[in-house]
Structures are given as structure tokens and as C-alpha cells.
Design an enzyme around this catalytic site. Structure first.
Site, PDB file in Angstrom:
ATOM      1  CB  THR A   1       5.153  -1.148   9.285  1.00  0.00           C
ATOM      2  OG1 THR A   1       6.132  -0.252   8.767  1.00  0.00           O
ATOM      3  CG2 THR A   1       4.223  -0.332  10.180  1.00  0.00           C
ATOM      4  CG  ASP A   2      10.510  -0.432   8.656  1.00  0.00           C
ATOM      5  OD1 ASP A   2       9.455   0.135   8.286  1.00  0.00           O
ATOM      6  OD2 ASP A   2      11.512  -0.536   7.922  1.00  0.00           O
ATOM      7  CD  GLU A   3       6.495   3.503   7.239  1.00  0.00           C
ATOM      8  OE1 GLU A   3       5.927   4.563   7.504  1.00  0.00           O
ATOM      9  OE2 GLU A   3       6.607   3.051   6.085  1.00  0.00           O
TER      10      GLU A   3
ATOM     11  CE1 TYR B   1       0.562   1.787   7.292  1.00  0.00           C
ATOM     12  CE2 TYR B   1       2.858   2.498   7.301  1.00  0.00           C
ATOM     13  CZ  TYR B   1       1.908   1.493   7.197  1.00  0.00           C
ATOM     14  OH  TYR B   1       2.309   0.183   6.994  1.00  0.00           O
TER      15      TYR B   1
ATOM     16  CE  LYS C   1       0.275  -1.949  10.150  1.00  0.00           C
ATOM     17  NZ  LYS C   1      -0.664  -3.009   9.701  1.00  0.00           N
TER      18      LYS C   1
HETATM   19  P1  NAD Z   1      -1.921  -2.747   0.265  1.00  0.00           P
HETATM   20  O1  NAD Z   1      -2.345  -1.340   0.453  1.00  0.00           O
HETATM   21  O2  NAD Z   1      -1.354  -3.190  -1.042  1.00  0.00           O
HETATM   22  O3  NAD Z   1      -3.160  -3.727   0.563  1.00  0.00           O
HETATM   23  C1  NAD Z   1      -4.023  -3.558   1.661  1.00  0.00           C
HETATM   24  C2  NAD Z   1      -5.206  -4.475   1.441  1.00  0.00           C
HETATM   25  O4  NAD Z   1      -6.096  -4.347   2.571  1.00  0.00           O
HETATM   26  C3  NAD Z   1      -6.035  -4.132   0.193  1.00  0.00           C
HETATM   27  O5  NAD Z   1      -6.344  -5.308  -0.518  1.00  0.00           O
HETATM   28  C4  NAD Z   1      -7.305  -3.481   0.750  1.00  0.00           C
HETATM   29  O6  NAD Z   1      -8.431  -3.680  -0.071  1.00  0.00           O
HETATM   30  C5  NAD Z   1      -7.426  -4.210   2.087  1.00  0.00           C
HETATM   31  N1  NAD Z   1      -8.197  -3.436   3.080  1.00  0.00           N
HETATM   32  C6  NAD Z   1      -8.037  -2.129   3.415  1.00  0.00           C
HETATM   33  N2  NAD Z   1      -8.940  -1.776   4.354  1.00  0.00           N
HETATM   34  C7  NAD Z   1      -9.667  -2.883   4.619  1.00  0.00           C
HETATM   35  C8  NAD Z   1     -10.739  -3.157   5.512  1.00  0.00           C
HETATM   36  N3  NAD Z   1     -11.248  -2.201   6.293  1.00  0.00           N
HETATM   37  N4  NAD Z   1     -11.256  -4.412   5.547  1.00  0.00           N
HETATM   38  C9  NAD Z   1     -10.747  -5.385   4.732  1.00  0.00           C
HETATM   39  N5  NAD Z   1      -9.748  -5.170   3.864  1.00  0.00           N
HETATM   40  C10 NAD Z   1      -9.211  -3.939   3.815  1.00  0.00           C
HETATM   41  O7  NAD Z   1      -0.931  -3.055   1.467  1.00  0.00           O
HETATM   42  P2  NAD Z   1       0.396  -3.916   1.562  1.00  0.00           P
HETATM   43  O8  NAD Z   1       1.529  -3.091   1.123  1.00  0.00           O
HETATM   44  O9  NAD Z   1       0.165  -5.237   0.962  1.00  0.00           O
HETATM   45  O10 NAD Z   1       0.502  -4.056   3.158  1.00  0.00           O
HETATM   46  C11 NAD Z   1      -0.109  -5.143   3.819  1.00  0.00           C
HETATM   47  C12 NAD Z   1       0.201  -5.064   5.299  1.00  0.00           C
HETATM   48  O11 NAD Z   1       1.605  -5.056   5.496  1.00  0.00           O
HETATM   49  C13 NAD Z   1      -0.318  -3.794   5.965  1.00  0.00           C
HETATM   50  O12 NAD Z   1      -0.781  -4.133   7.247  1.00  0.00           O
HETATM   51  C14 NAD Z   1       0.913  -2.910   6.056  1.00  0.00           C
HETATM   52  O13 NAD Z   1       0.814  -2.017   7.141  1.00  0.00           O
HETATM   53  C15 NAD Z   1       1.999  -3.936   6.265  1.00  0.00           C
HETATM   54  N6  NAD Z   1       3.333  -3.555   5.805  1.00  0.00           N
HETATM   55  C16 NAD Z   1       3.531  -3.127   4.514  1.00  0.00           C
HETATM   56  C17 NAD Z   1       4.819  -2.840   4.081  1.00  0.00           C
HETATM   57  C18 NAD Z   1       5.089  -2.429   2.657  1.00  0.00           C
HETATM   58  O14 NAD Z   1       6.241  -2.106   2.336  1.00  0.00           O
HETATM   59  N7  NAD Z   1       4.135  -2.436   1.762  1.00  0.00           N
HETATM   60  C19 NAD Z   1       5.904  -2.963   4.955  1.00  0.00           C
HETATM   61  C20 NAD Z   1       5.652  -3.412   6.267  1.00  0.00           C
HETATM   62  C21 NAD Z   1       4.367  -3.699   6.661  1.00  0.00           C
HETATM   63  P1  TYD Z   2       7.048   4.812   0.332  1.00  0.00           P
HETATM   64  O1  TYD Z   2       7.129   3.795  -0.757  1.00  0.00           O
HETATM   65  O2  TYD Z   2       5.888   5.735   0.380  1.00  0.00           O
HETATM   66  O3  TYD Z   2       7.212   4.001   1.692  1.00  0.00           O
HETATM   67  P2  TYD Z   2       7.368   4.542   3.217  1.00  0.00           P
HETATM   68  O4  TYD Z   2       7.161   6.006   3.255  1.00  0.00           O
HETATM   69  O5  TYD Z   2       6.267   3.799   3.879  1.00  0.00           O
HETATM   70  O6  TYD Z   2       8.744   4.123   3.634  1.00  0.00           O
HETATM   71  O7  TYD Z   2       8.364   5.703   0.308  1.00  0.00           O
HETATM   72  C1  TYD Z   2       9.652   5.122   0.410  1.00  0.00           C
HETATM   73  C2  TYD Z   2      10.668   6.235   0.430  1.00  0.00           C
HETATM   74  O8  TYD Z   2      10.632   6.932  -0.829  1.00  0.00           O
HETATM   75  C3  TYD Z   2      10.406   7.265   1.493  1.00  0.00           C
HETATM   76  O9  TYD Z   2      11.661   7.735   1.996  1.00  0.00           O
HETATM   77  C4  TYD Z   2       9.695   8.378   0.748  1.00  0.00           C
HETATM   78  C5  TYD Z   2      10.330   8.312  -0.634  1.00  0.00           C
HETATM   79  N1  TYD Z   2       9.427   8.732  -1.736  1.00  0.00           N
HETATM   80  C6  TYD Z   2       9.857   9.696  -2.661  1.00  0.00           C
HETATM   81  O10 TYD Z   2      11.000  10.212  -2.580  1.00  0.00           O
HETATM   82  N2  TYD Z   2       9.009  10.063  -3.658  1.00  0.00           N
HETATM   83  C7  TYD Z   2       7.780   9.529  -3.786  1.00  0.00           C
HETATM   84  O11 TYD Z   2       7.039   9.911  -4.730  1.00  0.00           O
HETATM   85  C8  TYD Z   2       7.339   8.529  -2.852  1.00  0.00           C
HETATM   86  C9  TYD Z   2       5.978   7.906  -2.957  1.00  0.00           C
HETATM   87  C10 TYD Z   2       8.205   8.179  -1.840  1.00  0.00           C
END
Ligand code: NAD
Ligand code: TYD
Length: 342
Positions: free
Chosen positions: A126-128, A151, A155
Site C-alpha cells: 500500500t501507499d500508506e 496498519y 504492511k
Molecule cells: P479486505 O479487507 O476487503 O479483504 C481482506 C481479505 O483477507 C478478506 O477476504 C479476509 O477474509 C482475508 N484475510 C484476512 N486475514 C486473513 C488470514 N489470516 N488468512 C487468510 N485470509 C485472511 O481487503 P482489500 O481492501 O481487498 O485489500 C487487499 C490487499 O490490498 C491488502 O493486503 C491491503 O493491504 C492491500 N491494499 C488495499 C488497498 C485498498 O484501498 N483497499 C489499497 C492498497 C493496498
Molecule cells: P479509508 O477508506 O479508511 O482509507 P485509508 O485511511 O486507508 O486511506 O479512509 C480514506 C480517507 O477518508 C482518509 O483520509 C480518512 C477519511 N475518512 C473519513 O473522513 N471518514 C470516515 O468515516 C472514514 C472511514 C475515512
């Protein structure tokens, strides 16, 4: 590459990636390995439930035996690791599961990849991990990482272990660092699906602080295309940023969302900010673009598209919002929404 293990494939991005892979590569088998935590949902995979090249295994990436059994049983040659605890706010409430899954779980998968001599391991990051990025700057893959939430720190730790396995054991790894994804099947704790579903129900949208924080909202399928490209064309041991390169203020995202759903700005409620809230992320995406990839959607298109999907797919999110989610929502927002606007 033929038998691909997609860990976390029942989550948001993982499921979109599984659907994408099965459609694009008729010769691939895709094995989803997922613990089905609160965020995992087999409804996300309904589109491919009848596909014989898709297999589902319920399992934890922290369980070395179950991981090894699955690799042997399906002749896995590639792992794409999406499995993670993923929500910053939950990591602030309780970091434990983040350390378990995102750090220890990554190690278990790397060990398995080494032991079985797999062809490829891609870590979804992630970019985080770069932390707050001041205006005028954009993170390059070579920049130091500076995570600031539990988090992001978990990561970042996973990424460091992946890099160590490349250097120490010559494991064929790549890392992809995506920005904020949006699109179908995102659990409604993340901001865009939370706000879309609240807006549909005429409920307040809890904007943290002044709402001027910036994120790169990218369409999930664009991200999937880039991960696919890295898997096939990426250089081993390398990291690739994947985003739009164009951050947007949260308040602008909200404005677009409300416009698409035809809801009034009076739904916006400024609430107490998230502790340690990163103000701005911005990725430099030249490296992935040099491989021939371009984002197909702007942030605005991605937000509008996502808002429509939630409007048209209540069957998917209503049952989520009436379950465990309610308890979480109360813990996270109950007091905040009772306070006067800060
Ligand atoms: P999500 O929370 O929707 O899904 C996570 C999945 O992982 C779920 O299906 C959960 O059941 C499974 N999981 C959790 N713990 C587990 C374990 N111990 N063993 C097996 N499975 C397990 O997440 P997402 O948003 O789809 O993110 C997927 C990946 O992408 C993550 O690694 C996250 O860090 C990364 N990512 C997400 C975003 C975003 O914007 N959502 C951005 C950049 C990177
Ligand atoms: P989020 O979707 O939790 O992603 P991340 O924190 O991983 O970037 O949040 C995206 C942005 O929105 C972040 O700046 C936090 C803000 N946010 C709110 O303002 N209110 C909310 O209820 C949530 C969940 C996030």
C-alpha cells in the site's frame, strides 16, 4: 505460471483480481485461500462460483500446515498475497490481528514459497507505507518507508520481510503498492462505500477533521490490470507503485459522491479526526507506466461508477450493514456523531 494461489481472494481487491484473472487467462487455475474474517465474503465470488478453474479453500495464512497442504494439493506455482487486516481505524482500536496476519502471515507464505520452490510471489502492499507525503512531493519506490499507523507499520514490516527473502534466499518476489482502491465489493467500513451507503439511506457522512486530507482514489480493476502486468513483466526483487498519480481532497470526493447519488451536502458531518491521520498520499507512477500500463479511470469516474454500483447492489451491502458492522459503527462513530462539530 498456471496454478495461482490468491490469498485474501474473498476480500474486495482479491475477489476483483480473481474474476479478472479467470476471465483473462483461460489456461490458469485460481485457488482462493481465505480465512473469511468479517471482511471476507463468498458473495464477492458468486460470478465465478460455477467456474471449474476456480477453487476455494478456507484457511489462515498464519497456519503453515494448511498453507503447505493447499500448495501441494493444487500444485501451486505462484502466490499473490492480498490476505491482510486492512482498515486503519480498526488497527487503531486493536492492532493485534494486524501484526499476526500482515507480518507473521506474510512470513509463513514466504517460507512456504521458499520451501516449495515457487515460481513467483507477489506481495500486495500500500501507499500508506510511505507515510504522510508533503504537498509537491510524490513517493518513489526507492523512498524510505515511514509508516505512521499500526496498519501501515504492519504492511511495511511485511514488505521488509519480502525484500529480505529476495536478498537472502533469492526468492522470486515482487511488491506492488496500491493507492486507495474503490469499486464493487468493498466492505462498507472504508470511506467511499461507507459514505455511498449512508447517503443512499440519508444518514450523515462522518468526515474526519476538516476533510482536506488527500488520497488517490483509483478504480479497483485498473489496479488489477497493473498487478497482472507486474506478475508477467515485472523485474524480480522490484517494487511498483500503482495509483492515479493524482490525489484528491476527501471533501471533493464527497461532493462527487453526493452529486452522483443526488443527495444534499447537508448530510456532511465533520467529526473528531482519526489519531495520527496521514494528511496526504501521492504516488509517483512512472515505473509501472514504463511497463506500458495507464490508469483507465480518473478518480472522479471511479467515484461515480462506485456510487452507482452501491445504488444498484443493495442485496450485497444491506446484509453486511445489519450484521457485525453495527457494533463496529457504534464503537467507531457513536460518540463522535453525538458531539458538536469540532
Ligand atoms: P479486505 O479487507 O476487503 O479483504 C481482506 C481479505 O483477507 C478478506 O477476504 C479476509 O477474509 C482475508 N484475510 C484476512 N486475514 C486473513 C488470514 N489470516 N488468512 C487468510 N485470509 C485472511 O481487503 P482489500 O481492501 O481487498 O485489500 C487487499 C490487499 O490490498 C491488502 O493486503 C491491503 O493491504 C492491500 N491494499 C488495499 C488497498 C485498498 O484501498 N483497499 C489499497 C492498497 C493496498
Ligand atoms: P479509508 O477508506 O479508511 O482509507 P485509508 O485511511 O486507508 O486511506 O479512509 C480514506 C480517507 O477518508 C482518509 O483520509 C480518512 C477519511 N475518512 C473519513 O473522513 N471518514 C470516515 O468515516 C472514514 C472511514 C475515512
Amino acid at each position: 505460471m498456471k496454478n495461482i494461489l490468491v490469498t485474501g481472494g474473498a476480500g474486495f481487491i482479491g475477489a476483483n483480481f480473481v474474476i479478472y484473472l479467470l476471465e483473462k487467462y483461460p489456461e490458469y487455475n485460481v485457488i482462493v485461500y481465505d480465512k473469511l474474517t468479517y471482511a471476507g465474503n463468498l458473495d464477492n465470488l458468486l460470478d465465478v462460483s460455477d467456474e471449474p478453474r476456480h477453487h476455494f479453500v478456507k484457511g489462515d495464512i498464519c497456519d503453515p500446515r494448511a498453507v503447505a497442504d493447499t500448495i501441494e494439493r493444487y500444485g501451486v506455482d505462484t502466490i499473490v498475497n492480498f490476505a491482510a487486516e486492512t482498515h486503519v481505524d480498526r488497527s487503531i482500536l486493536d492492532p493485534d490481528a494486524f501484526i499476526q496476519t500482515d507480518v507473521y502471515g506474510t512470513y509463513v507464505l514466504l517460507e512456504a514459497a521458499r520451501r516449495f520452490g515457487l515460481e513467483r510471489y507477489n506481495q500486495i502492499s500500500t501507499d500508506e507505507v510511505y507515510g504522510h507525503v508533503p504537498p509537491g512531493n510524490a513517493s518513489r519506490e526507492t523512498d524510505p518507508i515511514a509508516p505512521r499507523s499500526p496498519y501501515a507499520a504492519s504492511k511495511a514490516s511485511g514488505d521488509l520481510m519480502v525484500q529480505a527473502y529476495f536478498v537472502t534466499y533469492d526468492l522470486p518476489v515482487t511488491i506492488t503498492r496500491g493507492s486507495n482502491n474503490i469499486g464493487p465489493y468493498q466492505y462498507p467500513e472504508k470511506v467511499v462505500p461507507l459514505f455511498a451507503t449512508n447517503a443512499i439511506d440519508q444518514q450523515p457522512l462522518p468526515v474526519y477533521g476538516d476533510g482536506r486530507q488527500m488520497r488517490e482514489y483509483q478504480y479497483v480493476v485498473d489496479h488489477c490490470e497493473a498487478i497482472d502486468l507486474v506478475l508477467h513483466e515485472g523485474r524480480l526483487g522490484e517494487t511498483y507503485n500503482i495509483g492515479t498519480g493524482q490525489p484528491m481532497e476527501n471533501l471533493q470526493m464527497v461532493e462527487i459522491l453526493l452529486d452522483e447519488l443526488d443527495r444534499p451536502p447537508s448530510l456532511i458531518r465533520h467529526v473528531t479526526d482519526r489519531p495520527g491521520h496521514d494528511r496526504r498520499y501521492n504516488l509517483n507512477i512512472e515505473k509501472i507506466m514504463a511497463l506500458g500500463w495507464r490508469p483507465r479511470h480518473t478518480a472522479e469516474e471511479a467515484i461515480r461508477h462506485t456510487a452507482r454500483w452501491y445504488r444498484d447492489n443493495e442485496w450485497w451491502w444491506r446484509k453486511i450493514k445489519s450484521g457485525e458492522f453495527r457494533e463496529y459503527y457504534e464503537k467507531q462513530y457513536g460518540e463522535r456523531l453525538k458531539e458538536e462539530s469540532p
